[in-house]
Scaffold this motif. Structure first.
Motif, short mmCIF file in Angstrom:
data_model
loop_
_atom_site.label_atom_id
_atom_site.label_comp_id
_atom_site.label_asym_id
_atom_site.label_seq_id
_atom_site.Cartn_x
_atom_site.Cartn_y
_atom_site.Cartn_z
N CYS A 33 42.04 16.79 63.27
CA CYS A 33 41.16 16.38 64.36
C CYS A 33 41.46 14.93 64.70
O CYS A 33 42.00 14.18 63.88
N VAL A 34 41.15 14.56 65.92
CA VAL A 34 41.36 13.19 66.38
C VAL A 34 39.99 12.55 66.57
O VAL A 34 39.12 13.10 67.23
N VAL A 50 43.66 10.15 63.10
CA VAL A 50 43.85 11.57 62.85
C VAL A 50 43.45 11.86 61.41
O VAL A 50 43.84 11.16 60.49
N LYS A 65 45.47 15.50 71.71
CA LYS A 65 45.45 15.82 70.28
C LYS A 65 46.85 16.04 69.72
O LYS A 65 47.18 15.57 68.64
#
Length: 113
Positions: free
Chosen positions: A29-30, A42, A96
Motif C-alpha cells: 500500500c502507498v 510504501v 501505486k
C-alpha cells in the motif's frame, strides 16, 4: 480506556504475517504521512486483524451499561463528534505501481544473496 483498548489490540495483532495475492506476490500500500510532507511511503500489507478479544469486552460493556442507557448515549455522542479531514488528503498522490517499483528498487539495495 482508549489507551488500554489500543494496547490490547496491538498485543493481539502485533505479529501478523504479510498478505499475499493469489498469484504469489506480496501486497503493498502507498501512504502519505505528515512527517514526509506529502512524500509517499510504501508498506507491505499485513493479514487482516483479528478481534477475538472484543467479544468479552463487549459483553462486559453491555453488562456495565445495562442499568444506565443514558450514559451510553452520552458517551456515544462524544465519541462520534466530527473530526477534521486528514492533512494527507491535500497532497498530490503518486500512482501505486510507480511507488511500489521505487520501493522494491530501494529494498533490493539492502538484500544480500
Amino acid at each position: 480506556m482508549r489507551l488500554l483498548l489500543a494496547a490490547l489490540h496491538y498485543n493481539h495483532n502485533a505479529n501478523r504475517e504479510t498478505a499475499w495475492r493469489s498469484d504469489g506476490t506480496e501486497k503493498y500500500c502507498v501512504r502519505y504521512p505528515r512527517f514526509r510532507k506529502g512524500a509517499h511511503v510504501v508498506r507491505p500489507i499485513k493479514e487482516a486483524a483479528s478481534y477475538g478479544y472484543a467479544t468479552s469486552l463487549m459483553k462486559a460493556l453491555r453488562e456495565s451499561y445495562a442499568n444506565s442507557p443514558a450514559v451510553l448515549r452520552e458517551v456515544s455522542a462524544n465519541l462520534s463528534s466530527d473530526a477534521p479531514a486528514p492533512i494527507a488528503k491535500s497532497f498530490e498522490k503518486i500512482p501505486k505501481e510507480e511507488a511500489v517499483s521505487l520501493y522494491l528498487a530501494r529494498q533490493s539495495c539492502f538484500k544480500t544473496t
